[in-house]
Write a protein that holds these residues in place. Sequence first.
Motif, PDB file in Angstrom:
ATOM      1  N   UNK A 198     -13.564  12.159  -1.343  1.00 25.90           N
ATOM      2  CA  UNK A 198     -13.995  11.398  -2.514  1.00 25.90           C
ATOM      3  C   UNK A 198     -13.523   9.967  -2.269  1.00 25.90           C
ATOM      4  N   UNK A 199     -14.090   9.006  -3.011  1.00 26.63           N
ATOM      5  CA  UNK A 199     -13.816   7.603  -2.707  1.00 26.63           C
ATOM      6  C   UNK A 199     -13.796   6.779  -3.981  1.00 26.63           C
ATOM      7  N   UNK A 200     -12.783   5.925  -4.085  1.00 23.52           N
ATOM      8  CA  UNK A 200     -12.683   4.972  -5.196  1.00 23.52           C
ATOM      9  C   UNK A 200     -12.381   3.618  -4.583  1.00 23.52           C
ATOM     10  N   UNK A 201     -13.101   2.572  -5.038  1.00 23.59           N
ATOM     11  CA  UNK A 201     -12.910   1.220  -4.497  1.00 23.59           C
ATOM     12  C   UNK A 201     -12.933   0.217  -5.639  1.00 23.59           C
ATOM     13  N   UNK A 233      -9.839   0.359  -1.153  1.00 22.18           N
ATOM     14  CA  UNK A 233     -10.545   1.627  -1.275  1.00 22.18           C
ATOM     15  C   UNK A 233      -9.647   2.770  -0.859  1.00 22.18           C
ATOM     16  N   UNK A 234      -9.749   3.883  -1.577  1.00 29.63           N
ATOM     17  CA  UNK A 234      -8.973   5.079  -1.248  1.00 29.63           C
ATOM     18  C   UNK A 234      -9.919   6.259  -1.116  1.00 29.63           C
ATOM     19  N   UNK A 235      -9.787   6.970  -0.009  1.00 28.85           N
ATOM     20  CA  UNK A 235     -10.536   8.208   0.213  1.00 28.85           C
ATOM     21  C   UNK A 235      -9.576   9.384   0.119  1.00 28.85           C
ATOM     22  N   UNK A 236      -9.901  10.329  -0.718  1.00 26.05           N
ATOM     23  CA  UNK A 236      -9.138  11.567  -0.848  1.00 26.05           C
ATOM     24  C   UNK A 236      -9.791  12.582   0.081  1.00 26.05           C
ATOM     25  N   UNK A 237      -9.070  12.979   1.127  1.00 22.04           N
ATOM     26  CA  UNK A 237      -9.641  13.853   2.149  1.00 22.04           C
ATOM     27  C   UNK A 237      -9.703  15.295   1.667  1.00 22.04           C
ATOM     28  N   UNK A 238     -10.838  15.920   1.897  1.00 25.90           N
ATOM     29  CA  UNK A 238     -11.062  17.331   1.554  1.00 25.90           C
ATOM     30  C   UNK A 238     -10.595  17.681   0.140  1.00 25.90           C
ATOM     31  N   UNK A 272       0.830  -1.206   0.000  1.00 25.34           N
ATOM     32  CA  UNK A 272       0.000   0.000   0.000  1.00 25.34           C
ATOM     33  C   UNK A 272       0.869   1.262   0.000  1.00 25.34           C
ATOM     34  N   UNK A 273       1.836   1.333   0.898  1.00 32.01           N
ATOM     35  CA  UNK A 273       2.692   2.521   0.997  1.00 32.01           C
ATOM     36  C   UNK A 273       3.543   2.726  -0.259  1.00 32.01           C
ATOM     37  N   UNK A 274       4.054   1.648  -0.827  1.00 37.11           N
ATOM     38  CA  UNK A 274       4.845   1.768  -2.052  1.00 37.11           C
ATOM     39  C   UNK A 274       4.007   2.307  -3.206  1.00 37.11           C
ATOM     40  N   UNK A 275       2.793   1.805  -3.356  1.00 40.23           N
ATOM     41  CA  UNK A 275       1.941   2.268  -4.451  1.00 40.23           C
ATOM     42  C   UNK A 275       1.418   3.685  -4.219  1.00 40.23           C
ATOM     43  N   UNK A 276       1.171   4.045  -2.971  1.00 39.73           N
ATOM     44  CA  UNK A 276       0.733   5.412  -2.683  1.00 39.73           C
ATOM     45  C   UNK A 276       1.855   6.415  -2.960  1.00 39.73           C
ATOM     46  N   UNK A 277       3.094   5.980  -2.879  1.00 43.57           N
ATOM     47  CA  UNK A 277       4.239   6.857  -3.153  1.00 43.57           C
ATOM     48  C   UNK A 277       4.482   7.038  -4.651  1.00 43.57           C
ATOM     49  N   UNK A 278       3.817   6.231  -5.473  1.00 45.26           N
ATOM     50  CA  UNK A 278       3.987   6.274  -6.927  1.00 45.26           C
ATOM     51  C   UNK A 278       2.838   7.102  -7.524  1.00 45.26           C
ATOM     52  N   UNK A 279       3.074   8.398  -7.744  1.00 42.72           N
ATOM     53  CA  UNK A 279       2.019   9.322  -8.178  1.00 42.72           C
ATOM     54  C   UNK A 279       1.340   8.875  -9.470  1.00 42.72           C
ATOM     55  N   UNK A 280       0.014   8.967  -9.449  1.00 44.73           N
ATOM     56  CA  UNK A 280      -0.817   8.641 -10.609  1.00 44.73           C
ATOM     57  C   UNK A 280      -1.851   9.745 -10.788  1.00 44.73           C
ATOM     58  N   UNK A 281      -2.368   9.887 -12.004  1.00 42.91           N
ATOM     59  CA  UNK A 281      -3.429  10.858 -12.246  1.00 42.91           C
ATOM     60  C   UNK A 281      -4.749  10.409 -11.634  1.00 42.91           C
ATOM     61  N   UNK A 282      -5.033   9.120 -11.724  1.00 39.37           N
ATOM     62  CA  UNK A 282      -6.344   8.604 -11.326  1.00 39.37           C
ATOM     63  C   UNK A 282      -6.216   7.634 -10.146  1.00 39.37           C
ATOM     64  N   UNK A 283      -7.099   7.790  -9.164  1.00 38.95           N
ATOM     65  CA  UNK A 283      -7.123   6.860  -8.038  1.00 38.95           C
ATOM     66  C   UNK A 283      -7.493   5.456  -8.494  1.00 38.95           C
TER      67      UNK A 283
END
Length: 125
Positions: free
Chosen positions: A115-118, A100-105, A65-76
Amino acid sequence: MSNAKSYIQTVALRDVKCYAFHGYYPEEQLTGIYFLVDVEVTFVHTGDTENLNHTVNYEVLNTILLEEMANSQKMLETVVRRILDRVLDTYSFLQTGKVGIRKLSPAMPGEVGHSFVELSYVAPK
């Protein structure tokens, strides 16, 4: 008639907070924002509850999870797919998986909490 019991085990991480640079707009990839990530998997439990090789190690889930979150992408959508694919590649015995990923504020009009993508996976029968 067999007395063997079949259990479904769930292993999950909830609300893993990450500061990351995902976003469709260039400014999102420059400034970053906080995200909360959930990962949940299920599998048939073997009965051996003291052997880490017979379960899903949530430390491994956290590393993926942490490795992929560190790899910037345009789309969740891309990020959840990459996390889920890596989890499935690591643990081929999974029956289900969900990320699932929630983008806060998120920066948009109004007061949006997140926002939320799952994305979910179910093993073929």
